[in-house]
Enzyme design. Structure first.
Site, short mmCIF file in Angstrom:
data_model
loop_
_atom_site.label_atom_id
_atom_site.label_comp_id
_atom_site.label_asym_id
_atom_site.label_seq_id
_atom_site.Cartn_x
_atom_site.Cartn_y
_atom_site.Cartn_z
N ASP A 14 0.88 -1.17 0.00
CA ASP A 14 0.00 0.00 0.00
C ASP A 14 0.92 1.22 0.00
O ASP A 14 1.53 1.54 1.03
CB ASP A 14 -0.91 0.00 1.23
CG ASP A 14 -1.92 1.15 1.19
OD1 ASP A 14 -1.68 2.13 0.45
OD2 ASP A 14 -2.95 1.07 1.88
N TYR A 16 -7.45 15.07 -8.98
CA TYR A 16 -6.64 14.19 -9.83
C TYR A 16 -5.66 15.02 -10.67
O TYR A 16 -4.47 14.69 -10.77
CB TYR A 16 -7.55 13.34 -10.72
CG TYR A 16 -6.79 12.34 -11.56
CD1 TYR A 16 -6.08 11.29 -10.97
CD2 TYR A 16 -6.77 12.45 -12.96
CE1 TYR A 16 -5.37 10.37 -11.74
CE2 TYR A 16 -6.07 11.54 -13.73
CZ TYR A 16 -5.37 10.50 -13.11
OH TYR A 16 -4.67 9.60 -13.88
N LYS A 58 -1.51 14.85 -10.60
CA LYS A 58 -0.67 14.49 -11.75
C LYS A 58 0.24 15.65 -12.18
O LYS A 58 1.33 15.42 -12.69
CB LYS A 58 -1.54 13.97 -12.91
CG LYS A 58 -2.17 12.61 -12.61
CD LYS A 58 -1.12 11.50 -12.43
CE LYS A 58 -1.74 10.12 -12.22
NZ LYS A 58 -0.73 9.05 -12.09
P1 NDP Z 1 -6.17 0.45 -12.65
O1 NDP Z 1 -7.22 0.86 -11.69
O2 NDP Z 1 -6.48 -0.60 -13.64
O3 NDP Z 1 -4.84 0.03 -11.86
C1 NDP Z 1 -4.38 0.80 -10.78
C2 NDP Z 1 -3.35 0.00 -10.02
O4 NDP Z 1 -2.88 0.80 -8.92
C3 NDP Z 1 -3.92 -1.27 -9.44
O5 NDP Z 1 -3.00 -2.33 -9.60
C4 NDP Z 1 -4.09 -0.95 -7.96
O6 NDP Z 1 -3.89 -2.12 -7.17
C5 NDP Z 1 -2.92 0.01 -7.75
N1 NDP Z 1 -3.09 0.83 -6.55
C6 NDP Z 1 -4.05 1.75 -6.28
N2 NDP Z 1 -3.88 2.25 -5.04
C7 NDP Z 1 -2.78 1.63 -4.53
C8 NDP Z 1 -2.10 1.70 -3.29
N3 NDP Z 1 -2.52 2.52 -2.31
N4 NDP Z 1 -1.01 0.93 -3.10
C9 NDP Z 1 -0.58 0.10 -4.06
N5 NDP Z 1 -1.18 -0.03 -5.26
C10 NDP Z 1 -2.27 0.72 -5.48
O7 NDP Z 1 -5.72 1.80 -13.39
P2 NDP Z 1 -4.64 2.13 -14.53
O8 NDP Z 1 -3.84 0.95 -14.90
O9 NDP Z 1 -5.36 2.85 -15.59
O10 NDP Z 1 -3.75 3.20 -13.76
C11 NDP Z 1 -2.35 3.07 -13.55
C12 NDP Z 1 -1.74 4.44 -13.50
O11 NDP Z 1 -1.95 5.11 -14.74
C13 NDP Z 1 -2.33 5.38 -12.44
O12 NDP Z 1 -1.28 6.14 -11.89
C14 NDP Z 1 -3.28 6.28 -13.24
O13 NDP Z 1 -3.47 7.53 -12.64
C15 NDP Z 1 -2.51 6.39 -14.54
N6 NDP Z 1 -3.28 6.77 -15.72
C16 NDP Z 1 -4.41 6.09 -16.11
C17 NDP Z 1 -5.06 6.46 -17.28
C18 NDP Z 1 -6.30 5.79 -17.75
O14 NDP Z 1 -7.07 6.40 -18.53
N7 NDP Z 1 -6.56 4.55 -17.38
C19 NDP Z 1 -4.53 7.53 -18.13
C20 NDP Z 1 -3.37 8.21 -17.59
C21 NDP Z 1 -2.76 7.81 -16.46
P3 NDP Z 1 -4.74 -2.51 -5.86
O15 NDP Z 1 -6.10 -1.86 -5.98
O16 NDP Z 1 -4.77 -4.00 -5.90
O17 NDP Z 1 -3.92 -1.96 -4.73
C1 8X3 Z 2 -6.50 9.43 -16.76
C2 8X3 Z 2 -6.87 9.89 -18.11
O1 8X3 Z 2 -8.07 11.68 -19.48
O2 8X3 Z 2 -9.13 10.91 -17.40
O3 8X3 Z 2 -5.29 9.97 -16.34
O4 8X3 Z 2 -7.19 12.30 -17.30
S1 8X3 Z 2 -7.86 11.25 -18.07
#
Ligand code: NDP
Ligand code: 8X3
Length: 241
Positions: free
Chosen positions: A51, A142, A146
């Site tokens: 975490d 958010y 970022k």
């Molecule tokens: P998901 O929700 O599919 O994956 C997020 C991951 O982060 C999970 O494995 C979750 O694991 C982990 N996580 C969340 N909180 C914690 C914590 N406190 N400790 C450890 N692990 C944690 O989302 P994405 O794959 O889309 O997101 C990954 C990254 O990419 C993030 O930083 C997100 O902001 C960024 N992002 C996403 C975009 C999108 O459109 N999807 C676009 C741009 C950036 P668990 O819950 O098991 O702990």
């Molecule tokens: C997640 C993608 O477009 O919602 O970072 O900001 S967006």
């Protein structure tokens, strides 16, 4: 650069970008320690509970990962989330804390804890977002988190200059993962609507961008990769059919 025999730590490896990146790394011959709260969902060679909001959990994770791997060549700071898609007036203390502690404090903490174990020719990859480059409505916390990730990445690049460690931020736009289900507090219909009428990026699209940066010859530092769905120009502007 051939990654065979190297080691990697991937945070948030239980879903989305983290899971895909861990898989592509393993396919390239990298030994991967993955961390997440839902440890049972991890498919990495070394699967450890993490975490990133919790200093003790993060320190325990890094100790165990370094013990198992012998050292770190690659750190992928991927764990992160958004909560809510509403005007800032509706924000809550709890959600603000969760978003900042995960996306900002967690990423900074994991970097600090891993840095002493990152070997020469190492590489840190941070997951930013297009939300960290241009604001859009109803996403203030958010967006702020970022922007902070991008600021930290730029500052760390300055502090690492002269040391044999590369640093990259990968800043994706709309990508279909569990991100929106989490953002809408488990409401699958609202999450699905985000991707209606548009072809979003996939987790593998992002993992491939990360692999591109990691596999350049060592003298090449890919500072930033900004990648969007073809039908998206910004967080606030998507053309849907
Ligand atoms: P998901 O929700 O599919 O994956 C997020 C991951 O982060 C999970 O494995 C979750 O694991 C982990 N996580 C969340 N909180 C914690 C914590 N406190 N400790 C450890 N692990 C944690 O989302 P994405 O794959 O889309 O997101 C990954 C990254 O990419 C993030 O930083 C997100 O902001 C960024 N992002 C996403 C975009 C999108 O459109 N999807 C676009 C741009 C950036 P668990 O819950 O098991 O702990
Ligand atoms: C997640 C993608 O477009 O919602 O970072 O900001 S967006």
């Amino acid at each position: 650069m051939d990654l065979k025999g190297r080691t990697a730590v991937v945070t948030g490896a239980s879903s989305g970008f983290g899971r895909s990146t861990a898989r592509l790394l393993a396919e390239a011959g990298v030994r991967v320690a993955g961390g997440a709260r839902r440890v049972e969902r991890l498919e990495t060679e070394i699967a450890l509970e993490l975490d990133v909001r919790d200093a003790e959990s993060s320190a325990r994770f890094v100790d165990a990962a370094v013990n198992a791997l012998g050292g770190i060549d690659i750190l992928v700071n991927n764990a992160g989330l958004a909560l809510g898609r509403a005007p800032f007036d509706d924000s809550s203390e709890e959600d603000e804390r969760t978003v900042f502690e995960t996306n900002v404090n967690g990423l900074v903490r994991m970097t600090r804890l891993c840095l002493p174990h990152i070997r020469d020719e190492g590489h840190i990859v941070n997951l930013g977002s297009i939300a960290g480059r241009q604001a859009y409505e109803n996403a203030a916390t958010y967006v702020a988190s970022k922007f902070a990730v991008r600021g930290f990445t730029y500052a760390l690049r300055e502090d690492l200059l002269g040391r044999p460690i590369r640093l990259t931020t990968v800043d994706p736009g709309l990508a279909e993962t569990e991100f929106s289900v989490v953002r809408f507090y488990g409401d699958k219909d609202k999450a699905d609507a985000v991707y209606e009428g548009v072809e979003p990026l996939t987790p593998d699209d992002i993992a491939e961008c990360i692999m591109f940066a990691l596999t350049r010859p060592f003298h090449v530092n890919v500072d930033e990769i900004v990648v969007k769905a073809q039908a998206q120009s910004s967080g606030g502007r998507i053309v849907r059919t």
